[in-house]
Enzyme design. Structure first.
Site, PDB file in Angstrom:
ATOM      1  N   LYS A  72      44.695  -3.841  -9.098  1.00  0.00           N
ATOM      2  CA  LYS A  72      44.849  -4.382 -10.466  1.00  0.00           C
ATOM      3  C   LYS A  72      45.069  -3.307 -11.528  1.00  0.00           C
ATOM      4  CE  LYS A  72      41.548  -7.890  -9.021  1.00  0.00           C
ATOM      5  NZ  LYS A  72      40.280  -8.560  -9.250  1.00  0.00           N
ATOM      6  N   ASP A  81      33.092 -12.914  -6.881  1.00  0.00           N
ATOM      7  CA  ASP A  81      33.125 -14.195  -7.604  1.00  0.00           C
ATOM      8  C   ASP A  81      32.922 -15.401  -6.692  1.00  0.00           C
ATOM      9  OD1 ASP A  81      35.568 -13.869  -6.364  1.00  0.00           O
ATOM     10  OD2 ASP A  81      36.773 -14.442  -8.083  1.00  0.00           O
TER      11      ASP A  81
END
Length: 497
Positions: A194, A229
């Site tokens: 990312k 997550d």
């Protein structure tokens, strides 16, 4: 008379020529539509997900889960031991924090839990952008910046947010980058993704790096849990409903986690946890099977990706890729059937220019003239003056690609339920099985989520489907992390006054 005859003959010739042109245009047009129809029909066949194929995918998923639990590297699924052996019960009480670092922004949350029957009493958060220079700088610079924001957040608290004497503040840390975890609150960074590239952090314990930075600010706070997550989503689901056994993220990417019996993990060599349970992070995006219905568009997308051969399941069911698959099919139809005229629109040639939210809006366009489709084509791809017939083709394409993704996601869930023995009703048992779901794709792409849930019901059969529930569990990366800090607190059984 001679002149009139010439004029009549000439006019007749012009009309005849025009008629020939019209016929040729119609022939060309019908030829183009025939070619477009053939491409769509071929796509539909190759994306086919009949029930039997989906059962094969589910069986393959369950087999890979067994293999991944048996030994490291035994499966394409990483099947990572998370060290989360205490999921929230709903009885947790006190003030807990979460740090959610997963991209160019991070969030700091404060969550007050009220104890049995009271749930989450209050929650506050801040979101902070990370300066670009810190994404490619040093480990200390990044974590010092994060710790300083954390300290500022805490500094603004009133007396009612102070921990009891002798008690540290506790934090759940969601770190959405590849990590090799060695305990509930330690993990080595394997690589950055990312847009981050901080070389001196790779190979280091990210919890230790954050803890040292927090210490340097003078803040008395410890990291109780390092999570991702998906596990946070599972924790959030379990906090509200004790029947939650698994969690699935269907968003930009996709993953699943579930609760396994510790004794059913041959590769686990530590002491068995008191709870007898261990949460497993499947990393199911990397699932691969000969039973997956792949097309030439999937193969080319994979070959041109940053990780060829990896994350095949993710590349056909998740939000990052669905719109791109549609774009690739449209490119071929534009080239071979001149769907948008004699040239391919330049914007259509740009990879990932058609995002899944745009695809979702077009797929779900309920207007009689498909005006949303028209607007998206005009604004996103700079394609104007489309006919209703062309717009209908685009809706059909979206439907084919989304349906395949949703049905395969349902097959994945069935695979997890098979592994847990929850795919059948046992005599005398009336046990509910709840799967927590989160992610923008699931939440916002209604046609996709409806199709996924209907397919799961179809695969389970009516009797079993009555015992399986899909529940939306929101903000696993934030609230879920705070809940895991609570369930793994160093002060078990101590209530805040």
């Amino acid at each position: 008379m001679g002149k009139k005859a010439v004029i009549i003959v000439t006019a007749t010739a012009v009309c005849a020529a025009a008629a020939v042109l019209v016929v040729r245009h119609r022939m060309r047009s019908s030829g183009r539509w025939a070619r477009a129809s053939a491409i769509i029909k071929e796509l539909e066949e190759k994306c086919g997900t009949p029930t039997e194929k989906l059962r094969q995918v589910a069986d393959a998923m369950a087999v890979e889960m067994h293999a991944g639990l048996a030994s490291e590297g035994g499966s394409k699924l990483k099947v990572i031991i998370s060290y989360v052996d205490n999921l929230p019960t709903g009885n947790e009480k006190g003030l807990f924090y979460a740090l959610d670092l997963g991209g160019t922004n991070f969030r700091v949350l404060r969550v007050r839990l009220g104890g049995k029957g009271r749930g989450i009493v209050s929650q506050e958060f801040i979101e902070v952008s990370i300066p670009e220079n810190l994404m490619v700088g040093t480990s200390d610079a990044l974590f010092d910046y994060i710790a300083a924001e954390l300290a500022k957040f805490v500094a603004k608290e009133g007396q009612d947010h102070q921990p009891p004497p002798g008690r540290q503040r506790e934090l759940g840390f969601t770190f959405s980058f590849p990590v090799l975890q060695s305990s509930i609150n330690s993990g080595t960074l394997l690589k950055w993704t990312k847009g981050f590239s901080i070389d001196d952090a790779v190979g280091q314990d990210v919890v230790a790096a954050l803890s040292k930075a927090i210490e340097r600010t003078g803040l008395d706070m410890c990291v109780s849990a390092l999570v991702n997550d998906t596990i946070g989503t599972l924790a959030g689901g379990r906090y509200i409903n004790q029947d939650v056994v698994a969690a699935v993220i269907l968003g930009t990417g996709t993953n699943a986690a579930y609760v396994e019996r510790a004794q059913a993990i041959p590769k686990w060599h530590g002491l068995l946890p008191k709870s007898g349970e261990m949460v497993i992070n499947m990393e199911w995006g990397n699932f691969k099977s000969a039973h997956l219905p792949l097309t030439e568009y999937d193969h080319s997308l994979d070959t041109e990706s940053l990780n060829p051969g990896d994350q095949i399941f993710e590349k056909i069911i998740s939000g990052m890729y669905l719109g791109e698959i549609v774009r690739r099919v449209l490119c071929r139809i534009a080239e071979e059937a001149s769907l948008f005229g004699d040239t391919i629109p330049p914007k259509l040639k740009v990879p990932f220019n058609l995002r899944t939210p745009d695809m979702s809006a077009m797929h779900q366009d309920a207007s009689s003239d498909l005006r949303v489709v028209r607007e998206k084509l005009k604004n996103v791809l700079e394609i104007s003056n489309t006919s209703l017939k062309v717009r209908k083709v685009i809706v059909e394409l979206c439907n084919i690609v989304a349906t395949r993704g949703a049905r395969l996601a349902a097959a994945g869930v069935l695979g997890v339920l098979k592994k847990l023995g929850r795919d059948a009703v046992k005599d005398g048992e009336n046990k509910k099985t709840v799967v927590a779901l989160d992610g923008g794709l699931y939440e916002h792409y209604t046609e996709y989520s409806k199709c996924m849930e209907n397919t799961l019901r179809e695969l389970l059969g009516e009797e079993v489907a009555e015992t399986v529930v899909i529940e939306h569990s929101n903000d696993g990366s934030g609230i879920g992390a705070a809940l895991l800090a609570a369930s793994h607190s160093q002060y078990p059984g101590i209530d805040e006054s």
